[in-house]
Design an enzyme around this catalytic site. Structure first.
Site, PDB file in Angstrom:
ATOM      1  N   GLU C  61       0.814  -1.212   0.000  1.00  0.00           N
ATOM      2  CA  GLU C  61       0.000   0.000   0.000  1.00  0.00           C
ATOM      3  C   GLU C  61       0.850   1.265   0.000  1.00  0.00           C
ATOM      4  O   GLU C  61       0.592   2.201  -0.761  1.00  0.00           O
ATOM      5  CB  GLU C  61      -0.938   0.022   1.219  1.00  0.00           C
ATOM      6  CG  GLU C  61      -2.203  -0.776   1.028  1.00  0.00           C
ATOM      7  CD  GLU C  61      -1.985  -2.265   1.091  1.00  0.00           C
ATOM      8  OE1 GLU C  61      -0.879  -2.690   1.499  1.00  0.00           O
ATOM      9  OE2 GLU C  61      -2.907  -3.019   0.733  1.00  0.00           O
ATOM     10  N   HIS C 130     -10.084  -6.209  10.093  1.00  0.00           N
ATOM     11  CA  HIS C 130     -10.626  -5.911   8.772  1.00  0.00           C
ATOM     12  C   HIS C 130     -12.008  -5.280   8.852  1.00  0.00           C
ATOM     13  O   HIS C 130     -12.777  -5.339   7.908  1.00  0.00           O
ATOM     14  CB  HIS C 130     -10.707  -7.186   7.922  1.00  0.00           C
ATOM     15  CG  HIS C 130      -9.376  -7.745   7.563  1.00  0.00           C
ATOM     16  ND1 HIS C 130      -8.482  -8.195   8.503  1.00  0.00           N
ATOM     17  CD2 HIS C 130      -8.778  -7.913   6.363  1.00  0.00           C
ATOM     18  CE1 HIS C 130      -7.391  -8.632   7.899  1.00  0.00           C
ATOM     19  NE2 HIS C 130      -7.541  -8.474   6.607  1.00  0.00           N
TER      20      HIS C 130
END
Lengths: 85, 389, 326
Positions: C61, C130
């Site tokens: 990322e 998550h």
């Protein structure tokens, strides 16, 4: 007596100017202005009230006929007072 | 002047101890020269100076524990005179103390129970209660945690005041009248005059006028009397005005206070303004309106305060004449008795004439009997010529 | 004129429009190309537009968001898809310290016209790491515009406007909304500055965004049945907040209820309550401001526990009743 619409209309007109008046206490054949505190302005307003309520014109000259409650009722009836309130 | 502060020599250094000065006042120093030796928790460190200059003053003692940031020496910049300059304000602040450990934060903060001292009400409710004059204490609250809400305040709104306020008003009025009349009797030297007034001409004129007018256009004798008073006052102005602080001020116009009795007792005398200038029908309308509002206690302050003279007892209650009491700070009161048939002499004959007695009560400090008599004479004359009123 | 389509399909159409209209636009992210996107938003786009315009990135990322910053600085109009806000933590430096600050630190010389899209929120049993809702972290940072499309219309219309912004825009798509079906009016709005009133009411204002909007609307329906009329304001833009719309609804109803899937401490809900209470609106309030947030726990994996931790219509209804003293 009580269901005479002219009489009750007259009392109503008086009470609009003099709200403290007790209808039951009024003596019908004694001068009204001895029983109810009405000065000349008040009286004129009562006359105006009669005029508006009964559709009757009341010249000043006839004031002398309007002394007692009985006298007022008789006068208005004779003048063809329309009794619808 | 350059302030040399103790630098921080390590991330966690709060203070250091001065071990040794390496310079003396007056000594010139260059950038990078060692100025002092300071002991920290880790080591004794040579402190270097970062600007060239001349040492002016050493401000710490050997062995002193000094917080980081404290001014320990002052240097004159190159070219600066040795004259003592005012020390720069010590902006050096000690490092803040270590923060206390945070108090454990409760997950939910419940409102403490409302004490009687301050009722729990929402901001909107509080403001509305203030507007309406509704006390919050004691109101039932329907909001969260029993808070008084806007709706609760609206529900608690008091009903409009009952007409039972009238007795209190009568008591108050009586007090006001008492004060005024007592003052009048105390302060005003009254004189009294009376005059019989023939009323045939006036009544004939009225009768003719009213016969031709609709019932709503009829005039009462009262308006003729009031207008006649206003016109007569033009000729005797010392009866129309106010007496204040030892001085009489004549009024430019006659604002005639009309004494109106109130149903259930009490008296007010609100003013009709500029009476002398107005036609009779207008005066009649204004008088009717005034009487109505007076009896409904809806007079305007200008009406209550503006009268320059007062007229009373306009022929209705049946007395023959009125011995008046002046309303201070006015200087005159005109009274009218009832209109009644009386014996009079006309052209040598005894006849029955409608007559009334007009009276004047006046303030002797401002006018005297002669002037008062002239006023009554003028008044009488005016009432003989009703068409000119 | 309107059609029915899903939030996912609306996003896909928005991407196709952007890729067609502006050759500088390209999409990059993990699995956006061959896989068609982890939420299937970019399905078919690789075949239509080719590898230069739809780029699969490595699992990094910080790397690919940084590349996006560089591409935007270099004149491109990249759309960087970070799979979820959970993984964006790895790229925070690129977003907060590079993208958001470039214009300021360059004295206005450089802007970063970058669009970052991320899925956010919980409800799919993806467990603690998550399931975050961290929109508030991004809404905290000057230099970023933060959007939260909660309707099919906004999924369709916001992307193009975001690409026109010369500064970075972060778009949060709640993971539970991708399957949402709705009407797309024509023309659709392209506004990225204002909140939208989704339901008018009188008794309280429910202010919310993203995945909580359908829950708030459901709660409002239930409340109507109890005689409580709730107004629902969809924030749509989390930075800068539409202060005018927020003030208008609270001034009207005098009661504020914020629904926010983040944890209450340091939340966007806290910011909304503070803005109302610190303003003159304080004196208009007829109840303390209230909020429904996620329970202050890591989001559970077990279904019943996850449901219990998140805002739900029942909790919103109960909070509304409390506001009205019932």
């Amino acid at each position: 007596m009580n269901d005479d619409p002219i009489r009750s209309g007259v009392i109503d007109c008086i009470r609009r100017i003099a709200p403290e008046v007790e209808p039951a206490a009024l003596v019908h054949d004694r001068p009204l202005r001895d029983q109810v505190d009405l000065d000349s302005m008040d009286w004129l307003n009562v006359i105006v009230g009669f005029h508006q309520r009964f559709g009757v014109d009341i010249p000043e000259a006839d004031y002398a006929k309007l002394v007692t409650l009985d006298g007022i009722v008789a006068y208005l009836r004779a003048k063809g007072a329309a009794a619808d309130a | 002047m350059i302030d040399f502060t103790l630098p921080s020599l390590g991330a966690d250094m709060d203070e250091g101890t001065l071990l040794e000065w390496r310079v003396v006042p007056g000594q010139a120093v260059n950038k990078g020269d060692v100025i002092a030796v300071v002991d920290t928790s880790k080591a004794a460190i040579d402190i270097e100076v970062w600007q060239p200059g001349v040492v002016h003053e050493l401000m710490a003692q050997v062995g002193q524990k000094i917080p980081v940031g404290t001014v320990i020496a002052r240097l004159r910049a190159p070219g600066e005179a040795a004259a003592a300059t005012a020390p720069a304000p010590t902006a050096a602040a000690a490092l803040p103390q270590a923060l206390p450990p945070p108090a454990p934060v409760p997950v939910v903060v419940r409102a403490p129970p409302a004490t009687g001292a301050r009722p729990r009400a929402t901001p909107a409710a509080r403001r509305r209660a203030g507007e309406l004059g509704v006390p919050l204490a004691g109101l039932a609250g329907s909001g969260p945690d029993g808070a008084v809400t806007l709706a609760d305040v609206e529900r608690a709104r008091p009903a409009p005041a009952a007409p039972a306020a009238a007795p209190d008003r009568a008591v108050e009025m009586r007090k006001v009248i008492a004060a005024a009349m007592a003052r009048s009797k105390r302060e005003i030297p009254h004189y009294h005059l009376a005059e019989p007034v023939p009323m045939r001409a006036a009544l004939d004129w009225l009768r003719a006028h009213n016969a031709a007018a609709p019932v709503t256009g009829r005039l009462l004798p009262a308006v003729l009397l009031i207008k006649a008073v206003a016109l007569a006052l033009r000729e005797v102005p010392e009866l129309n005005g106010v007496f204040v602080d030892g001085v009489f001020r004549a009024a430019p116009s006659a604002h005639v206070g009309v004494a109106i009795s109130l149903r259930g007792g009490g008296l007010v005398a609100p003013a009709l303004h500029d009476v002398a200038d107005k036609p009779l029908p207008q005066l009649m309308a204004e008088l009717g309106d005034l009487v109505q509002r007076a009896r409904a206690f809806r007079l305007r302050s200008s009406e209550l305060g503006d009268a320059t003279v007062t007229v009373t007892n306009l022929g209705d209650t049946g007395v023959e004449l009125v011995h008046g009491v002046i309303y201070p700070p006015q200087v005159a009161l005109v009274g009218f008795g009832r209109i009644a048939e009386r014996a009079a002499v006309e052209a040598g004959q005894v006849v029955a004439l409608p007559m009334l007695t007009a009276t004047l009560a006046a303030d002797h400090r401002v006018s005297d009997g002669h002037r008062g008599a002239i006023f009554l004479a003028r008044l009488r004359d005016r009432l003989q010529r009703p068409a000119e009123l | 004129m309107s059609r029915t389509l899903s939030y996912r399909e609306a996003l896909r159409e928005a991407h196709r429009e952007a890729l067609q209209r502006d050759p500088r636009v390209f999409l990059m992210g993990e699995d956006v190309g061959r896989y068609g996107g982890s939420y299937a938003v970019s399905k078919g786009l690789l075949a239509e537009f080719g590898e230069q315009r739809v780029r699969d990135t490595p699992l990094s990322e910080l790397g690919f968001v940084g590349a996006g910053v560089g591409a935007a600085l270099g004149g491109a109009r990249p759309i960087v898809e970070v799979m979820t806000v959970n993984f964006s933590l790895l790229a925070l430096d690129a977003i907060v310290n590079s993208a958001a600050l470039m214009r300021h630190m360059s004295g206005g010389q450089f802007g970063v016209p970058l669009v970052i899209r991320m899925a956010t929120g919980a409800g799919r049993q993806l467990a603690a790491q998550h399931s975050h809702s961290l929109e508030n972290w991004y809404a905290h940072v000057p230099g970023l515009r933060v959007l939260a499309p909660a309707t099919v219309e906004d999924a369709r219309g916001m992307l193009w406007s975001a690409l026109q912004d010369p500064d970075p825009v972060v778009i949060f798509e709640h993971a539970q909304l991708y399957n949402l079906e709705g009407e797309l009016p024509e023309p659709w709005t392209q506004d990225i500055a204002h909140a939208a009133l989704r339901r008018e009411g009188r008794d309280l204002s429910i202010v919310t965004h993203g995945g909580c909007l359908p829950k708030a609307l459901e709660a409002a329906r239930q409340l109507e049945g109890e005689g409580i009329s709730a107004e629902v304001l969809d924030l749509r833009v989390l930075r800068p907040l539409d202060d005018v719309a927020i003030a208008a609804t609270v001034a009207k109803t005098r009661r504020l209820l914020v629904v926010d899937e983040g944890w209450r401490s340091g939340s966007l809900a806290a910011e909304l309550m503070a803005r109302v209470v610190e303003s003159a609106l304080f004196y208009e309030l007829d109840a303390p401001p209230a909020r429904v947030c996620s329970e202050e726990v890591p989001i559970p994996y077990a279904k019943h526990l996850e449901e219990a931790a998140l805002p739900q219509p029942a909790k919103i209804v109960a909070a509304a009743r409390r506001l009205l003293g019932r």
